[in-house]
Design a protein around this motif. Sequence first.
Motif, PDB file in Angstrom:
ATOM      1  N   ALA A 102      32.002  39.360  31.947  1.00  0.00           N
ATOM      2  CA  ALA A 102      33.167  39.093  31.099  1.00  0.00           C
ATOM      3  C   ALA A 102      34.449  39.481  31.824  1.00  0.00           C
ATOM      4  CB  ALA A 102      33.047  39.851  29.780  1.00  0.00           C
ATOM      5  N   TRP A 103      34.437  40.659  32.443  1.00  0.00           N
ATOM      6  CA  TRP A 103      35.607  41.110  33.200  1.00  0.00           C
ATOM      7  C   TRP A 103      35.900  40.149  34.341  1.00  0.00           C
ATOM      8  CZ3 TRP A 103      35.956  42.201  38.336  1.00  0.00           C
ATOM      9  CH2 TRP A 103      37.174  42.730  38.766  1.00  0.00           C
ATOM     10  N   ALA A 104      34.868  39.702  35.069  1.00  0.00           N
ATOM     11  CA  ALA A 104      35.057  38.794  36.204  1.00  0.00           C
ATOM     12  C   ALA A 104      35.665  37.466  35.751  1.00  0.00           C
ATOM     13  CB  ALA A 104      33.734  38.567  36.933  1.00  0.00           C
ATOM     14  N   ALA A 105      35.221  36.954  34.602  1.00  0.00           N
ATOM     15  CA  ALA A 105      35.806  35.720  34.068  1.00  0.00           C
ATOM     16  C   ALA A 105      37.275  35.937  33.728  1.00  0.00           C
ATOM     17  CB  ALA A 105      35.027  35.262  32.837  1.00  0.00           C
ATOM     18  N   TRP A 106      37.568  37.051  33.068  1.00  0.00           N
ATOM     19  CA  TRP A 106      38.950  37.369  32.707  1.00  0.00           C
ATOM     20  C   TRP A 106      39.811  37.551  33.954  1.00  0.00           C
ATOM     21  CZ3 TRP A 106      41.404  42.172  33.598  1.00  0.00           C
ATOM     22  CH2 TRP A 106      42.668  42.305  33.032  1.00  0.00           C
ATOM     23  N   MET A 107      39.300  38.270  34.935  1.00  0.00           N
ATOM     24  CA  MET A 107      40.053  38.505  36.164  1.00  0.00           C
ATOM     25  C   MET A 107      40.295  37.198  36.911  1.00  0.00           C
ATOM     26  SD  MET A 107      41.684  40.643  38.057  1.00  0.00           S
ATOM     27  CE  MET A 107      41.218  42.234  37.422  1.00  0.00           C
ATOM     28  N   THR A 108      39.311  36.326  36.941  1.00  0.00           N
ATOM     29  CA  THR A 108      39.468  35.021  37.581  1.00  0.00           C
ATOM     30  C   THR A 108      40.579  34.237  36.888  1.00  0.00           C
ATOM     31  OG1 THR A 108      37.152  34.962  38.267  1.00  0.00           O
ATOM     32  CG2 THR A 108      38.291  32.839  38.118  1.00  0.00           C
ATOM     33  N   TYR A 109      40.600  34.279  35.564  1.00  0.00           N
ATOM     34  CA  TYR A 109      41.615  33.558  34.798  1.00  0.00           C
ATOM     35  C   TYR A 109      42.997  34.165  34.992  1.00  0.00           C
ATOM     36  CZ  TYR A 109      44.104  31.474  30.905  1.00  0.00           C
ATOM     37  OH  TYR A 109      45.033  30.814  30.143  1.00  0.00           O
ATOM     38  N   THR A 110      43.091  35.487  34.967  1.00  0.00           N
ATOM     39  CA  THR A 110      44.413  36.123  34.994  1.00  0.00           C
ATOM     40  C   THR A 110      44.982  36.292  36.389  1.00  0.00           C
ATOM     41  OG1 THR A 110      43.451  38.343  34.968  1.00  0.00           O
ATOM     42  CG2 THR A 110      44.054  37.382  32.834  1.00  0.00           C
ATOM     43  N   ARG A 111      44.123  36.574  37.380  1.00  0.00           N
ATOM     44  CA  ARG A 111      44.635  36.849  38.727  1.00  0.00           C
ATOM     45  C   ARG A 111      44.073  35.948  39.802  1.00  0.00           C
ATOM     46  NH1 ARG A 111      44.452  43.327  38.416  1.00  0.00           N
ATOM     47  NH2 ARG A 111      45.757  43.512  36.577  1.00  0.00           N
ATOM     48  N   GLY A 112      42.933  35.369  39.544  1.00  0.00           N
ATOM     49  CA  GLY A 112      42.333  34.452  40.511  1.00  0.00           C
ATOM     50  C   GLY A 112      41.441  35.117  41.546  1.00  0.00           C
ATOM     51  N   GLU A 113      41.832  36.287  42.004  1.00  0.00           N
ATOM     52  CA  GLU A 113      41.053  36.960  43.035  1.00  0.00           C
ATOM     53  C   GLU A 113      40.988  38.457  42.775  1.00  0.00           C
ATOM     54  OE1 GLU A 113      42.300  36.225  47.035  1.00  0.00           O
ATOM     55  OE2 GLU A 113      42.609  34.106  46.684  1.00  0.00           O
ATOM     56  N   HIS A 114      39.895  39.041  43.209  1.00  0.00           N
ATOM     57  CA  HIS A 114      39.715  40.489  43.169  1.00  0.00           C
ATOM     58  C   HIS A 114      38.441  40.768  43.952  1.00  0.00           C
ATOM     59  CE1 HIS A 114      38.874  44.533  41.690  1.00  0.00           C
ATOM     60  NE2 HIS A 114      40.130  44.587  41.279  1.00  0.00           N
ATOM     61  N   PRO A 115      38.426  41.835  44.759  1.00  0.00           N
ATOM     62  CA  PRO A 115      37.228  42.091  45.558  1.00  0.00           C
ATOM     63  C   PRO A 115      35.968  42.375  44.731  1.00  0.00           C
ATOM     64  CG  PRO A 115      38.850  43.858  45.834  1.00  0.00           C
ATOM     65  CD  PRO A 115      39.505  42.772  45.036  1.00  0.00           C
ATOM     66  N   ALA A 116      36.118  42.734  43.460  1.00  0.00           N
ATOM     67  CA  ALA A 116      34.948  43.022  42.627  1.00  0.00           C
ATOM     68  C   ALA A 116      34.444  41.799  41.858  1.00  0.00           C
ATOM     69  CB  ALA A 116      35.255  44.169  41.670  1.00  0.00           C
ATOM     70  N   ILE A 117      35.011  40.632  42.118  1.00  0.00           N
ATOM     71  CA  ILE A 117      34.483  39.419  41.482  1.00  0.00           C
ATOM     72  C   ILE A 117      33.296  38.947  42.319  1.00  0.00           C
ATOM     73  CG2 ILE A 117      34.939  37.071  40.687  1.00  0.00           C
ATOM     74  CD1 ILE A 117      37.867  37.833  40.332  1.00  0.00           C
ATOM     75  N   VAL A 118      32.216  39.656  42.116  1.00  0.00           N
ATOM     76  CA  VAL A 118      30.922  39.373  42.749  1.00  0.00           C
ATOM     77  C   VAL A 118      29.868  39.660  41.688  1.00  0.00           C
ATOM     78  CG1 VAL A 118      31.731  39.984  45.080  1.00  0.00           C
ATOM     79  CG2 VAL A 118      30.659  41.742  43.642  1.00  0.00           C
ATOM     80  N   PRO A 119      28.642  39.199  41.885  1.00  0.00           N
ATOM     81  CA  PRO A 119      27.600  39.538  40.906  1.00  0.00           C
ATOM     82  C   PRO A 119      27.457  41.053  40.762  1.00  0.00           C
ATOM     83  CG  PRO A 119      26.844  37.809  42.376  1.00  0.00           C
ATOM     84  CD  PRO A 119      28.156  38.315  42.936  1.00  0.00           C
TER      85      PRO A 119
END
Length: 94
Positions: free
Chosen positions: A52-69
């Motif tokens: 859920a956090w990764a989806a939100w982060m993708t939507y709000t910022r597009g990138e983050h090093p923790a957007i991984v499984p």
Amino acid sequence: MTNYLEAEARLIREHLPADASIPENADLLFLIYAVLKRAKGDAVTNSDVHDAWAAWMTYTRGEHPAIVPYEDLTPSTQREDAPFRAAIRAAGRD
């Protein structure tokens, strides 16, 4: 007027410990957590919270090093999801 998802998102926030690190502008994130609460209830996992956090982060910022499984995160990063899982579960019991 507050709808049912907003009310559940607020309840989840109320169940977080005072020292929880809540991201800025996280209203959408907590709405996603409210959907998790309704869909999974007490069965929600840290991995679900991270997704859920990764989806939100993708939507709000597009990138983050923790957007991984979830399983690819370090143990310390994985532990950051625990207070949110616990809050979702607690809110589900209310």
